[in-house]
Scaffold this motif. Structure first.
Motif, short mmCIF file in Angstrom:
data_model
loop_
_atom_site.label_atom_id
_atom_site.label_comp_id
_atom_site.label_asym_id
_atom_site.label_seq_id
_atom_site.Cartn_x
_atom_site.Cartn_y
_atom_site.Cartn_z
N GLU A 314 0.85 -1.20 0.00
CA GLU A 314 0.00 0.00 0.00
C GLU A 314 0.88 1.25 0.00
O GLU A 314 0.69 2.18 0.78
CB GLU A 314 -0.94 0.01 1.21
CG GLU A 314 -2.12 -0.91 1.09
CD GLU A 314 -1.73 -2.38 1.27
OE1 GLU A 314 -2.17 -3.22 0.45
OE2 GLU A 314 -0.99 -2.70 2.22
N ARG A 361 -7.03 0.67 -4.70
CA ARG A 361 -8.44 0.33 -4.52
C ARG A 361 -8.89 -0.72 -5.53
O ARG A 361 -9.72 -1.58 -5.23
CB ARG A 361 -9.31 1.59 -4.65
CG ARG A 361 -10.79 1.33 -4.39
CD ARG A 361 -11.62 2.59 -4.50
NE ARG A 361 -11.82 3.02 -5.88
CZ ARG A 361 -12.73 3.91 -6.26
NH1 ARG A 361 -13.50 4.49 -5.35
NH2 ARG A 361 -12.85 4.26 -7.52
N SER A 405 -12.54 10.47 1.75
CA SER A 405 -13.71 9.68 2.15
C SER A 405 -14.29 8.84 1.00
O SER A 405 -15.33 8.20 1.18
CB SER A 405 -14.80 10.60 2.70
OG SER A 405 -15.22 11.53 1.71
N HIS A 410 -8.21 1.89 0.50
CA HIS A 410 -7.52 1.20 1.59
C HIS A 410 -7.21 2.22 2.69
O HIS A 410 -6.92 3.39 2.42
CB HIS A 410 -6.23 0.58 1.07
CG HIS A 410 -5.62 -0.42 1.99
ND1 HIS A 410 -4.90 -0.07 3.11
CD2 HIS A 410 -5.65 -1.78 1.98
CE1 HIS A 410 -4.48 -1.15 3.74
NE2 HIS A 410 -4.93 -2.21 3.07
N TRP A 411 -7.25 1.78 3.96
CA TRP A 411 -7.07 2.73 5.04
C TRP A 411 -5.66 3.35 5.03
O TRP A 411 -5.48 4.50 5.46
CB TRP A 411 -7.38 2.10 6.39
CG TRP A 411 -6.41 1.03 6.87
CD1 TRP A 411 -6.44 -0.29 6.61
CD2 TRP A 411 -5.28 1.25 7.74
NE1 TRP A 411 -5.41 -0.94 7.24
CE2 TRP A 411 -4.68 -0.02 7.95
CE3 TRP A 411 -4.73 2.36 8.37
CZ2 TRP A 411 -3.56 -0.19 8.74
CZ3 TRP A 411 -3.61 2.19 9.16
CH2 TRP A 411 -3.03 0.93 9.35
N SER A 413 -4.10 4.13 2.26
CA SER A 413 -4.22 5.19 1.25
C SER A 413 -4.88 6.42 1.85
O SER A 413 -4.46 7.55 1.56
CB SER A 413 -5.03 4.69 0.05
OG SER A 413 -4.40 3.59 -0.58
N ARG A 414 -5.90 6.22 2.67
CA ARG A 414 -6.51 7.37 3.36
C ARG A 414 -5.48 8.04 4.27
O ARG A 414 -5.45 9.27 4.40
CB ARG A 414 -7.72 6.91 4.16
CG ARG A 414 -8.84 6.29 3.35
CD ARG A 414 -10.06 6.04 4.23
NE ARG A 414 -10.96 5.05 3.66
CZ ARG A 414 -11.90 5.31 2.76
NH1 ARG A 414 -12.06 6.56 2.33
NH2 ARG A 414 -12.67 4.36 2.28
N MET A 415 -4.66 7.22 4.91
CA MET A 415 -3.64 7.76 5.80
C MET A 415 -2.62 8.60 5.03
O MET A 415 -2.18 9.65 5.52
CB MET A 415 -2.94 6.62 6.54
CG MET A 415 -2.05 7.06 7.67
SD MET A 415 -1.44 5.64 8.61
CE MET A 415 -0.43 6.50 9.82
#
Length: 725
Positions: A314, A361, A405, A410-411, A413-415
């Motif tokens: 990731e 994703r 949002s 993937h979390w 990627s949000r991070m």
């Protein structure tokens, strides 16, 4: 679709004039198009996992993330508890709680950097940082597929762009696998003089390299969606002919070795969508650029190994010097326009983070290989130049608030996006933290405390800030901030080539001290610049997209005075406020106030090439790539000395003087306007001015830049210019 043209490999013999039209000149036949994207931003496709990760590896990556992120959270909790004792040991107050919340938020940021650096330290000691079957040395793998090297450019010095590209091509040819690669120069240049100079430099590059049949140039008349749109148009028109594409930047140089190894890794791993290399900053002349390249070379690998260690599949994308699976990019990475007005709406400016998140994703792995050497870039030469670029990056990262949002990401990627936002939001938070601290101290200095409240207690409500505890917290926080530099120095001591390349252990230690002290003085100035950028974006101001200055020519002193006078005044005000409270507070604030007060001389000195070269002669801020440069960098520097920095000739004069250039320019004109296509007002006005102008000099005076570009991109416009004398 714009016409793409290429010169044949054969060129004129040495000493002979170039032919009117290079032999074999042809248009690139269109490939089967690739559609972009299959999934819009709001959709959440299944993570079908083209490249499944073994369960043991998944368990390992989860453990790594727990250690890094969990360790940062635990450190922040302990630091928050200790800071609570500093401000709220006797009684909680609003000001104390505000300070505590700000401190916890900011400390979490530096704690995560610390734990990630620890991970990088362990990874480098274990000689990690590769994976995907990539080897550091040995015979080069043989390639079986076609790869495109993409060089987007926007109003850059054509000679500088072609010099770096020529060095890359020469290095690739030395691998004897150059037949697996084609090169595309994708111009978004709007300056008509630079445009024609690009065409002339492109012709010279074709002749110099003999790559005419595999070296292509295209200029877009409309810069739709800027760099992301430029790459996207190429993918839609020609991407199906290439399994991989390697994105470059205008200052990128890559060795043939790293290109072949990255490409081979992509061929061997069908589930991987992107592999990011670690570009090393090189060719710095000014003190500022030399500090940037020293920090990037000594601290950068530690940081990159750390994030690669716990990001796993990731990873992230930095926009250049990376190999991308074309099908993965075409399938997933098409970018929509964000709703609303600029600066938060419209085209996504920091597109690379989002493209990586969308590919992940869609089930494609995103990896970083920081241990693979041979990838290079350059730094802006001054604080002002990096501030201009940073303003655009700030807007692009804050736009991610509308992307983070999106469903299915993937979390990690949000991070990535949250950390990108945080890298700019923390600047105003640090400023608020400092200002609130001074206000609290001023209040304690000038206002009498209320010793007893309405409630009758045995002890008074003493306003209390524990100075001893505050000193411990300051030392601890500085230790966390400086620890990555200490770890990087320890790694340098055990890395013989790096240690010698930095001038030896003592010179490297002195360089770290210089970089830390000068960087520390610049930090509050950078904090103010980033704070101003965040505020301007919140006020609705768009940054636009300007060409980046890459040469070492500094700003005039009075320009720096105008740019940094506000910083100086603020520094004086903060110093006076601290002095009015107490000498200890003044001394504690000195690193911040001194940097702000000295903002003007700091900007002048760090932007000076003479000062930068004086440090080099003193064997400070050295890096191996300048003490023992690899062949590709030696070639790039030599070519830049020959090709870069040449005055850009007027486009019309250049075309009239060189028949061969004019013929090539005509071949590469965009196709004629078709019924239903939008009308270009600049072209209509420009053609009208040419028809009414009595002579060429008058016509050129009357045309603005947009009109000049429009008529130079139109067959009728060229005909009218040819008729004028």
């Amino acid at each position: 679709m714009d016409t793409l043209a290429a010169n044949a490999p054969s060129g004129p013999a040495a000493g002979q004039p170039a032919p009117l039209l290079p032999q074999g000149w042809r248009a690139l036949p269109p490939a089967a198009p690739l559609d972009m994207p299959v999934h819009p931003l709001g959709a959440a496709p299944d993570l079908h996992g083209r490249g499944p990760v073994p369960p043991t590896e998944w368990r390992m990556i989860h453990l790594r993330r727990l250690l890094v992120i969990g360790g940062a959270v635990v450190m922040t909790g302990l630091a928050g508890y200790e800071m609570d004792l500093v401000f709220n040991a006797v009684q909680r107050s609003v000001a104390g709680m505000v300070m505590l919340v700000l401190f916890v938020t900011l400390f979490l940021w530096i704690a995560l950097a610390f734990t990630s650096a620890l991970a990088g330290f362990g990874s480098m000691l274990a000689h990690g940082g590769l994976g995907l079957g990539i080897e550091r040395g040995g015979a080069l793998p043989r390639l079986a597929t076609r790869t495109a090297l993409l060089m987007p450019t926007y109003n850059e010095d054509p000679g500088r762009v072609m010099a770096g590209l020529r060095a890359t091509i020469d290095s690739l040819a030395a691998t004897r696998q150059e037949r697996a690669f084609d090169v595309f120069i994708l111009s978004d240049t709007t300056d008509p003089d630079v445009w024609v100079a690009e065409e002339a430099a492109y012709m010279a590059l074709c002749r110099a390299t003999g790559w005419g049949g595999r070296l292509f140039y295209r200029r877009r008349a409309l810069n739709t969606d800027r760099k992301a749109g430029n790459i996207g148009e190429w993918v839609r028109a020609y991407g199906a002919a290439y399994q991989q594409m390697i994105t470059l930047d205008a200052d990128s140089v890559m060795s043939g070795d790293v290109i072949v190894r990255l490409t081979a890794a992509m061929e061997r791993n069908p589930g991987v969508g992107l592999i990011q290399s670690l570009p090393v900053i090189v060719n710095g002349q000014t003190l500022f650029a030399r500090m940037q390249q020293f920090a990037g070379r000594v601290y950068g690998p530690l940081i990159a190994h750390g994030i690669a260690w716990w990001h796993g599949s990731e990873g992230n994308y930095w926009g250049h010097n990376a190999v991308i699976r074309t099908a993965a990019f075409a399938e997933q990475a098409g970018l929509p326009h964000l709703p609303g007005r600029k600066p938060f709406g419209g085209a996504i400016m920091s597109h690379d983070f989002v493209e990586a998140a969308l590919m992940r994703r869609g089930g494609w792995a995103i990896h970083m290989v920081p241990a693979l050497a041979g990838s290079y870039e350059e730094s802006p030469p001054s604080l002002t130049d990096i501030a201009i670029r940073d303003r655009r990056w700030c807007q692009g990262n804050l736009q991610h608030a509308k992307v983070v949002s999106a469903r299915g990401l993937h979390w990690i990627s949000r991070m990535h996006m949250l950390m990108g936002i945080g890298s700019y939001v923390t600047a105003p938070l640090w400023l608020v933290f400092l200002l609130v601290g001074i206000v609290v101290s001023l209040q304690n200095r000038f206002y009498k405390p209320e010793y007893f409240g309405d409630t009758k207690l045995l002890y008074p409500h003493w306003p209390h800030v524990d100075p001893v505890q505050a000193e411990y917290m300051f030392i601890g926080t500085m230790g966390v901030l400086l620890a990555p530099k200490i770890l990087a120095y320890l790694l340098l001591l055990v890395d013989g080539p790096l240690r010698r390349g930095c001038g030896g252990a003592i010179a490297a230690a002195a360089s770290i001290v210089v970089e830390t002290v000068v960087g520390g003085l610049l930090a509050p100035v950078a904090m103010m610049i980033q704070t101003a950028g965040v505020i301007s974006i919140l006020l609705g101001r768009d940054s636009g997209w300007n060409a980046q200055r890459r040469d070492a020519g500094g700003l005039q002193v009075m320009q720096n005075v105008r740019l940094y006078m506000v910083h100086t005044i603020l520094g004086i005000a903060l110093a006076a406020a601290a002095w009015s409270v107490s000498l200890p507070l003044f001394l504690w604030m000195l690193p911040v106030t001194l940097g702000l007060v000295c903002a003007i001389p700091l900007a002048v000195l760090t932007g000076s090439a003479a000062v930068g070269q004086a440090f080099r002669r003193a064997h400070l801020l050295l890096i191996p790539e300048e003490t023992a440069p690899p062949p590709v960098l030696r070639a790039a520097v030599a070519y830049m000395a020959q090709m870069a920095g040449q005055p850009v000739q007027d486009a019309v004069a250049a075309l009239r003087a060189r028949a061969g250039l004019l013929k090539v320019h005509e071949i590469m004109l965009p196709p004629p306007r078709r019924p239903g296509d939008p009308i270009n007002p600049a072209l209509l006005v420009g053609l009208l001015k040419l028809r009414e102008a009595p002579d060429l000099a008058t016509a050129l005076r009357e045309l603005n830049r947009a009109e000049k570009s429009a008529v130079l991109g139109n067959a009728e416009g060229l005909h009218l210019l040819a008729r004028l004398s």
